[in-house]
Write a protein that holds these residues in place. Structure first.
Motif, short mmCIF file in Angstrom:
data_model
loop_
_atom_site.label_atom_id
_atom_site.label_comp_id
_atom_site.label_asym_id
_atom_site.label_seq_id
_atom_site.Cartn_x
_atom_site.Cartn_y
_atom_site.Cartn_z
N SER A 193 8.68 -7.63 -28.02
CA SER A 193 9.29 -7.37 -26.82
C SER A 193 8.59 -6.22 -26.21
N PRO A 246 4.31 -13.14 -25.28
CA PRO A 246 4.83 -12.20 -24.15
C PRO A 246 4.08 -12.54 -22.71
N GLU A 247 2.88 -13.05 -23.01
CA GLU A 247 2.19 -13.11 -21.45
C GLU A 247 2.67 -14.22 -21.09
N LEU A 295 5.79 -7.32 -24.02
CA LEU A 295 6.43 -8.22 -22.89
C LEU A 295 7.05 -6.99 -21.84
N ALA A 354 5.98 -13.72 -19.40
CA ALA A 354 5.92 -12.86 -18.14
C ALA A 354 5.23 -14.05 -17.08
N GLU A 397 3.95 -5.58 -20.20
CA GLU A 397 3.68 -6.71 -19.25
C GLU A 397 4.34 -6.66 -18.03
#
Ligand code: CTP
Length: 415
Positions: A32, A181-182, A35, A185, A38
């Motif tokens: 997180s 995460p990417e 994230l 996003a 990002e």
């Protein structure tokens, strides 16, 4: 004149978006932090709410440092003073509430409306869209209860970011790993680009006054601040539209997600720029307070006091909205404004006349006889006349902030 020069920017789907990031107690909580970073990198504003068990996996300090604001995890901020965390305010703040990672326990709490921690309270209070990125062991994920919970939440409009297959913390292999995460996003960015009600729609908004030269320094103008048009442009952009804002001389910052701003000065420039791009647009909202007359022979020099004429010859400026109405083709939506100063009945009659004469689908009327309406206020009181298939419907609104008025206007648009 102030403001940015003409710009054509890349889509800015996350710029200025408010993301409330909820973190629950899963080993994936360490992701997180990546994230949150990002989102910040892509221009979003992030606030974090954590469950007490999430704190066992990652420290609030890490997240607070990354997002630049305190992390909330408890109903009380300060136990000694009794200061509490306003979950309602948190729930209302976000443009999106994203819970990543979302454990099986939180998933079940969301389905049942349980409210045993701040993160769950914020879910119940949120009015914005919600997305969850589940993270759990493969058997928990495939369990019928979990699958039923996911189905229920999905049916209630919650966006589910599917977990991925791979090595799990339990040592098992399978589906249950929180999405990277990417990719989360990217999912959120796509959501803001594609899923919003006006995604893919091109809208032209005109705003502010025009100035008609008398000489090199003097002009005929009006007191429009442009605020109403800028609020409408901002609201449309927030809802995914690709907005081109054509503005007269104003002292306002372009709303964050407006795609293009064109600055003009005169009614003629407004006409030329607007008429040129109207055929590519799905809708136009004409808020500009256009000068109806201009001096016929403006001087290019500054006239000295003694040379100023006693009277001045004026000529009509072109009526942009009238021309847009003439050019309008099937499927294009055209909205005008009418600033009136008579009694309500007379004003309505005049506005209805403009709606018909200019071939509009909707006209937003405000009258100077209402306190707090019209130019130079932060508030406005409008009556909207909508024409659908030749029938007029009138909507009367209370005095509100221009931001709220913009929402009312945009709520009535369908294109
Ligand atoms: N408008 C325009 N070009 C003009 C005058 C007005 O595009 N030269 C547009 C305004 O942006 C607004 C609408 O027409 O959306 C109505 O403007 P308003 O000034 O209220 O009405 P007019 O048509 O100018 O009529 P009147 O001055 O008689 O009220």
């Amino acid at each position: 004149m102030t403001g940015r020069p003409e710009t054509q920017d890349q889509p800015k789907a996350l710029l200025g978006r408010r993301i409330l990031l909820g973190i629950t107690g899963s080993i994936a909580a360490y992701k997180s932090a990546v994230l949150a970073r990002e989102f910040i990198k892509r221009g979003a504003e992030v606030r974090v709410v954590m469950t007490p068990s999430a704190i066992e996996f990652i420290t609030p300090l890490t997240l607070a440092t990354l997002v630049g604001s305190p992390v909330h995890s408890d109903f009380t901020e300060n136990k000694d003073s009794g200061e509490w965390t306003n979950h309602v305010e948190l729930g209302l703040w976000g443009d999106l509430y994203l819970v990543a990672p979302c454990t099986a326990a939180t998933l079940s709490a969301f389905v049942n409306g349980t409210c045993s921690n701040l993160l769950q309270a914020a879910f119940l209070s949120s009015r914005c869209p919600v997305a969850i990125a589940p993270a759990m062991d493969l058997d928990m994920y495939t369990n019928k209860a979990t699958q039923a919970n996911l189905k229920t939440l999905s049916e209630r409009g919650v966006q589910i970011i599917e977990p991925q297959s791979g090595a799990l913390a339990s040592g098992l292999e399978g589906k249950g790993r929180m999405e990277e995460p990417e990719e989360i996003a990217n999912f959120v960015e796509k959501y803001f680009t594609k899923e919003l009600p006006f995604a893919g729609k091109k809208v032209l908004v005109t705003a502010g006054p025009t100035e008609e030269a008398i000489d090199a320094v003097r002009f005929l103008g009006n007191r429009s601040t442009g605020k109403m048009g800028f609020e409408i442009a901002g609201r449309l952009a927030d809802l995914g539209a690709e907005v081109t804002l054509i503005s007269g001389p104003v002292n306002l910052t372009t709303p964050p997600r407006v795609t293009k701003r064109i600055d003009i000065v005169t009614a003629q420039e407004l006409y030329d720029r607007t008429v040129d791009i109207w055929p590519q647009m799905n809708a136009a909202i004409a808020c500009a307070a256009v000068a109806d007359m201009r001096p016929s022979t403006p001087s290019t020099e500054k006239l000295h006091k003694g040379d100023l004429p006693d009277s001045m010859r004026l000529e009509n400026t072109p009526d942009t909205l009238l021309e847009l109405g003439n050019m309008k083709t099937h499927g294009q939506l055209l909205v005008g404004f009418a600033l009136e100063s008579d009694t309500v009945e007379e004003s309505l009659k005049s506005a209805e006349g403009k709606l018909k004469r200019k071939n509009l689908d909707m006209i937003v009327m405000n009258t100077l006889s209402d306190d707090g309406a019209g130019f130079s206020h932060d508030t406005n009181k409008v009556t909207i006349i909508q024409n659908v298939d030749g029938h007029n419907t009138t909507h009367v609104f209370e005095l509100k902030s221009k931001r709220e008025v913009a929402k009312d206007i945009v709520n009535l648009l369908t294109f």
